[in-house]
Design an enzyme around this catalytic site. Sequence first.
Site, mmCIF file in Angstrom:
data_model
loop_
_atom_site.group_PDB
_atom_site.id
_atom_site.type_symbol
_atom_site.label_atom_id
_atom_site.label_comp_id
_atom_site.label_asym_id
_atom_site.label_seq_id
_atom_site.Cartn_x
_atom_site.Cartn_y
_atom_site.Cartn_z
ATOM 1 N N ASP A 47 22.720 69.438 39.904
ATOM 2 C CA ASP A 47 21.656 67.973 40.061
ATOM 3 C C ASP A 47 21.449 67.386 38.466
ATOM 4 O O ASP A 47 21.737 68.455 37.435
ATOM 5 C CB ASP A 47 20.402 68.538 40.021
ATOM 6 C CG ASP A 47 20.331 68.912 42.186
ATOM 7 O OD1 ASP A 47 21.135 68.235 42.623
ATOM 8 O OD2 ASP A 47 18.980 69.014 42.156
ATOM 9 N N HIS A 98 19.551 61.081 43.371
ATOM 10 C CA HIS A 98 18.210 62.090 43.140
ATOM 11 C C HIS A 98 17.282 61.497 42.931
ATOM 12 O O HIS A 98 17.102 61.884 40.967
ATOM 13 C CB HIS A 98 18.894 63.429 42.416
ATOM 14 C CG HIS A 98 18.595 64.512 41.699
ATOM 15 N ND1 HIS A 98 17.505 65.165 42.837
ATOM 16 C CD2 HIS A 98 17.790 64.887 40.751
ATOM 17 C CE1 HIS A 98 16.844 66.890 42.877
ATOM 18 N NE2 HIS A 98 16.876 66.578 40.995
ATOM 19 N N HIS A 102 13.662 60.679 37.791
ATOM 20 C CA HIS A 102 13.527 62.218 38.296
ATOM 21 C C HIS A 102 11.724 62.109 38.595
ATOM 22 O O HIS A 102 10.804 63.645 38.316
ATOM 23 C CB HIS A 102 13.596 62.730 37.467
ATOM 24 C CG HIS A 102 14.278 64.495 38.110
ATOM 25 N ND1 HIS A 102 13.817 65.736 37.389
ATOM 26 C CD2 HIS A 102 15.100 64.687 38.488
ATOM 27 C CE1 HIS A 102 13.910 66.402 38.131
ATOM 28 N NE2 HIS A 102 15.259 66.218 38.673
ATOM 29 N N HIS A 193 22.360 73.166 37.507
ATOM 30 C CA HIS A 193 22.416 71.879 36.756
ATOM 31 C C HIS A 193 22.830 71.807 35.317
ATOM 32 O O HIS A 193 23.287 72.428 35.028
ATOM 33 C CB HIS A 193 20.967 71.975 36.116
ATOM 34 C CG HIS A 193 19.719 72.159 37.650
ATOM 35 N ND1 HIS A 193 19.345 73.197 37.987
ATOM 36 C CD2 HIS A 193 18.688 70.832 38.436
ATOM 37 C CE1 HIS A 193 18.267 73.415 39.013
ATOM 38 N NE2 HIS A 193 18.257 72.054 39.363
HETATM 39 ZN ZN LIG Z 1 16.417 67.260 39.309
#
Ligand SMILES: [Zn+2]
Length: 235
Positions: A47, A98, A102, A193
Site C-alpha cells: 500500500d 488507494h 490518503h 507498505h
Molecule cells: Zn494506506
Amino acid sequence: MWWLFLLVLVAIFLIYCLLPSYWARNRSSRVFREGTGKTTEIYLTFDDGPNPDYTPRLLDILKESQVQATFFIMGRQAKLYPDIVKRITQEGHTVGCHSYSHRHAWLMPPIHTFRDMTRSYKAITLASGVTPEWYRPPWGGFNLLSIAAARRLGLNMAFWSIEAQDWSANTTAEDIYHAVANQAVPGSVIVLHDNQGDPGAPENTLRALPMIIQSLRKKGYSFAGLEQVKGVYHA
Ligand SMILES: [Zn+2]
C-alpha cells in the site's frame, strides 16, 4: 439544546462512518478479505506507493523471486512517479486504487468521496496504461458512499487478513517476518507498505520480504496478484 446537536452528530457519525465501515469490514459479500483456502495461494499487497527509493527495489525482489503481487497505489504518487507504476503493470502485478492523497473516508463529504475515487482512478489508469479493478480504502475506512463510488467505477474492494505493523520504524524486519509467517494460511491477504509510515520504515519491509517469500514457499504456498481472484467480488 446542545444535547440535540450532540445527538445529531452521533447519529451522522454512526450512519455515515461507523456502520458502513463495520459492514464492509465484516459482513459485505462484495468485499474480498481472504481467499477460500481451497488453493495454496497467498496474496501479497503493498500500500501507499509508489516510492522512488523503495518500490523499484521491491520490484527487483519480486522479479528475482518470480512472485506476483498487488499494489494499492495512491493517485498522488502515480502522478509523481508514472514510470514506476508502468513498471509495476509491465511486470505482471495487479494495481488497485488507494485514494488520491490518503485522506480517511470519514473525513470526506459525499461529493469528495466520488471526486477522490475518480481522481485516483484516472491518475492510476493514465500512469499504468491499464484500468484498475480494485480499491482498498486508506486505514480500511469506508463512508456511506464509498462502496457506491467504487462500484460506479467497476472497482472490486479488498481488505486484508494479516498486517504486520510495518508502517512503524520500531517494527524490525524479523518482527514483520514472524507476524506474516506465523499467521499465514491458504488464501491470506497480507498488507505491507512501500511508502509512508515512519521515515525509513519500508527499509525493514524490504529486508523482511525475501525471508517471507522463502519461508512461505517452503511451506508449499504460492503467490498471486488479486486479478487471479474471480467471482462475487466483482462489482
Ligand atoms: Zn494506506
